[in-house]
Design an enzyme around this catalytic site. Structure first.
Site, PDB file in Angstrom:
ATOM      1  N   CYS A 382       0.837  -1.198   0.000  1.00 21.71           N
ATOM      2  CA  CYS A 382       0.000   0.000   0.000  1.00 21.71           C
ATOM      3  C   CYS A 382       0.877   1.255   0.000  1.00 21.71           C
ATOM      4  O   CYS A 382       1.414   1.615  -1.030  1.00 21.71           O
ATOM      5  CB  CYS A 382      -0.987  -0.045   1.161  1.00 21.71           C
ATOM      6  SG  CYS A 382      -2.422   0.974   0.850  1.00 21.71           S
ATOM      7  N   HIS A 508      -3.371  -4.981   0.570  1.00 28.28           N
ATOM      8  CA  HIS A 508      -2.705  -5.478   1.783  1.00 28.28           C
ATOM      9  C   HIS A 508      -2.780  -7.007   1.772  1.00 28.28           C
ATOM     10  O   HIS A 508      -3.655  -7.583   2.433  1.00 28.28           O
ATOM     11  CB  HIS A 508      -3.412  -4.956   3.030  1.00 28.28           C
ATOM     12  CG  HIS A 508      -3.171  -3.518   3.317  1.00 28.28           C
ATOM     13  ND1 HIS A 508      -2.127  -3.090   4.096  1.00 28.28           N
ATOM     14  CD2 HIS A 508      -3.829  -2.406   2.931  1.00 28.28           C
ATOM     15  CE1 HIS A 508      -2.163  -1.761   4.190  1.00 28.28           C
ATOM     16  NE2 HIS A 508      -3.185  -1.322   3.491  1.00 28.28           N
ATOM     17  N   GLU A 510      -1.186  -9.125   3.316  1.00 24.49           N
ATOM     18  CA  GLU A 510      -1.000  -9.729   4.647  1.00 24.49           C
ATOM     19  C   GLU A 510      -2.337 -10.049   5.319  1.00 24.49           C
ATOM     20  O   GLU A 510      -2.415 -10.916   6.181  1.00 24.49           O
ATOM     21  CB  GLU A 510      -0.154  -8.801   5.548  1.00 24.49           C
ATOM     22  CG  GLU A 510      -0.846  -7.562   6.097  1.00 24.49           C
ATOM     23  CD  GLU A 510      -0.845  -6.367   5.144  1.00 24.49           C
ATOM     24  OE1 GLU A 510      -0.653  -6.568   3.929  1.00 24.49           O
ATOM     25  OE2 GLU A 510      -1.047  -5.230   5.619  1.00 24.49           O
TER      26      GLU A 510
HETATM   27  N1  GLN Z   1      -2.091   6.706   2.935  1.00 23.07           N
HETATM   28  C1  GLN Z   1      -2.162   5.939   1.723  1.00 23.07           C
HETATM   29  C2  GLN Z   1      -3.536   6.031   1.079  1.00 23.07           C
HETATM   30  O1  GLN Z   1      -4.478   6.424   1.690  1.00 23.07           O
HETATM   31  C3  GLN Z   1      -1.790   4.502   1.976  1.00 23.07           C
HETATM   32  C4  GLN Z   1      -2.775   3.773   2.829  1.00 23.07           C
HETATM   33  C5  GLN Z   1      -2.256   2.470   3.378  1.00 23.07           C
HETATM   34  O2  GLN Z   1      -1.060   2.223   3.392  1.00 23.07           O
HETATM   35  N2  GLN Z   1      -3.160   1.641   3.853  1.00 23.07           N
HETATM   36  O3  GLN Z   1      -3.690   5.687  -0.061  1.00 23.07           O
END
Ligand code: GLN
Length: 534
Positions: A382, A508, A510
């Site tokens: 992410c 994500h 994970e």
């Molecule tokens: N802050 C970033 C976004 O909103 C990444 C979010 C995250 O890592 N879950 O896209």
């Protein structure tokens, strides 16, 4: 047969591992082929976890159905290998919002609305409706917080009333400290906790004792006497070599047979294949043949719970690769300098994690650069994918002030920008791009395709920003591979370096890793780390 219930309550203090105990009970019953679901109650007045700071509360876990739930759901899913749903998470916030909506609608016309019976009935009805729709053999209900808290008191009262209507077994998780000087296990704290339970009108069927060392017979006798619980139902839950060993440890004490009998379930043979697979996976965590040092680079590393799923995904992948994973936690704000060789000395792979807000992001960019230039295996998750993009734009494509508009709205090269559909959203709770989203791996030569072995995959998301499509051509022209996109091709889902093992995923992965089914990118990272080490 009607659904049976297990209620897990903690006394004395939080952080004893109620989630692991609950998950172990679920795992055991599932080994016997019973259909099981957890329910988690959390007393806080937030509607859900989505607006909480991971620094304070630990990771926000996301389910397929877009729910942002307590991190305990991650433990349940990792143990049970089953996708859960947001209705299983009951919070104080959700309950109070139902009650006030009903009151305004006039549902209680003429009555004064009270904790008992209105709120307690709401809880009982909610659990009954979940049981009706999911038709489980057993629901295991974990009550967040500690007996004696104000926050969960009405929920515990609801469980007392519930047990008068439904077959319910109460499990009390407590703590038995050892005073070092005398080496004696002390039962008084557990006794005091037990008394608080009695005051709430609940007599536990089992007392699960957390302790640093194995529970002594003498300690059990004392707890049995004062706790009014048969000695065989005082169960040792002392520190395990890995938390995945707890189901096996409980079974060694005959807890499985007793519980099945106490719940009035019909006896069934255990699934020997499933059990053997679990045992093998656990053995490979405890005594693996290889080892690898992997860095988790993040901006919330002072609270390890912020990255619980990343850590566990590495353990799952490690077990699959017969490898002990030694994690080095690296706070990204400490990487805001040119030479990182000391920080990554002896490290064979890194995960750059998700997060929000500017602090620490320059350190993450530096980490990505270090990995790309040194050939160290890299998995960006992410934010870790977004900053991998920024690093590439700055250092390979020469766009010196490239950034994400989240961190530098004035940048001339916002290679990461707000998702179109996010513009205009003002409300914070539940409005990110969330939950399970399908994506297409478009490049068969890619790392992603090698890892997943198929083109259509689905992972869980939680973000507002995305790869800015205006920069696709430029970055691709300079060798960045875009390997996965959304089915409508609008959003970039994965990017890769072509010079070594480096992959960034907008999702994500994970969050879907389980001990029995580890996540492909994590397996890839561990395998590559072993090669890098050599
Ligand atoms: N802050 C970033 C976004 O909103 C990444 C979010 C995250 O890592 N879950 O896209």
């Amino acid at each position: 047969m009607p659904t049976k219930y297990v209620v897990v309550l903690g006394t004395l203090m939080s952080g004893l591992g109620k989630g692991v105990a609950t998950s172990s009970i679920l795992r055991i019953l599932d080994f016997y082929g019973f259909r099981v679901f957890p329910i988690k109650f959390d007393g806080y007045l937030n509607y859900d976890c989505g607006t909480m700071n991971p620094y304070r509360h630990g990771e926000v876990f996301v389910l397929d159905d877009k729910s942002e739930v307590d991190m305990d759901f991650g433990i349940y899913e990792r143990f049970l290998n089953k996708d859960l749903t947001g209705d299983l998470s009951i919070t104080g916030g959700k309950l109070f919002s139902i009650i006030t909506t009903k009151e305004r609608r006039g549902d209680y016309l003429g009555e004064d609305v009270q904790m008992i019976p209105h709120l307690t009935n709401e809880i009982i009805g909610k659990i009954e409706r979940i049981a009706e729709s999911k038709k489980p053999d057993v629901m295991v209900i974990e009550v967040g917080g500690t007996v004696g808290d104000i926050e969960n008191s009405y929920f515990i009262e609801a469980m007392r009333q519930f047990s008068l209507k439904h077959k319910t077994v109460f499990v009390n998780l407590t703590y038995v400290p050892t005073i070092d000087a005398v080496g004696e296990q002390k039962t008084k704290p557990a006794q005091i906790g037990f008394r608080l339970l009695l005051q709430a009108g609940i007599v536990p069927n089992y007392i699960l004792c957390r302790s640093p060392t194995k529970l002594l017979e003498k300690t059990k006798e004392k707890l049995s006497l004062f706790g009014n619980v048969g000695i065989d139902r005082i169960v040792d839950d002392s520190d395990q070599p890995t938390l995945y060993n707890l189901p096996l440890h409980l079974m060694e004490q005959g807890f499985d047979r007793m519980l099945i009998k106490d719940l009035g379930l019909r006896e069934k043979p255990i699934d020997r294949v499933k059990l053997a697979v679990w045992k093998d996976k656990v053995a490979k965590i405890i005594k693996p043949r290889h080892s690898a040092n992997i860095a988790i680079v993040g901006k919330y590393t002072t609270l390890k719970d912020s990255y619980a799923s990343v850590k566990e995904a590495l353990i799952h992948a490690g077990s699959a690769a017969d490898t002990r994973i030694n994690i080095k936690w690296v706070e990204s704000s400490s990487l805001e300098k040119d030479d990182l060789s000391e920080e990554f000395n002896g490290i064979s792979g890194m995960v750059v994690t998700g997060g929000f807000g500017l602090r620490g992001t320059e350190g993450m960019i530096n980490a990505a650069r270090y990995a790309r230039e040194s050939g160290m295996p890299y998995l960006g998750i992410c934010l870790g994918m977004q900053l991998m993009t920024v690093e590439y734009a700055r250092n390979v494509c020469g766009l010196k002030d490239a950034n994400s508009s989240e961190f530098d709205p004035g940048s001339r090269h916002k290679v990461i920008d707000l998702i179109e559909s996010q513009r205009g959203i003002k409300q914070k709770g539940g409005t990110m791009r969330l939950g399970s989203q399908r994506c297409i791996i478009t490049d068969k030569e890619s790392i992603a395709y090698k890892l997943y072995g198929k083109s259509s995959i689905s992972e869980r998301h939680r973000h507002r920003y995305e790869f800015n499509n205006s920069y696709r051509k430029l970055l691709q022209g300079k060798g960045l591979r875009i390997s996965a996109v959304t089915p409508d091709r609008r959003l970039v889902e994965a990017i890769e370096w072509t010079t070594g093992f480096g992959i960034g995923m907008q999702a994500h992965p994970e969050l879907k890793s389980r001990l029995e089914v580890p996540s492909p990118p994590f397996i890839g990272l561990v395998q590559e780390a072993l090669k890098f080490k050599r």
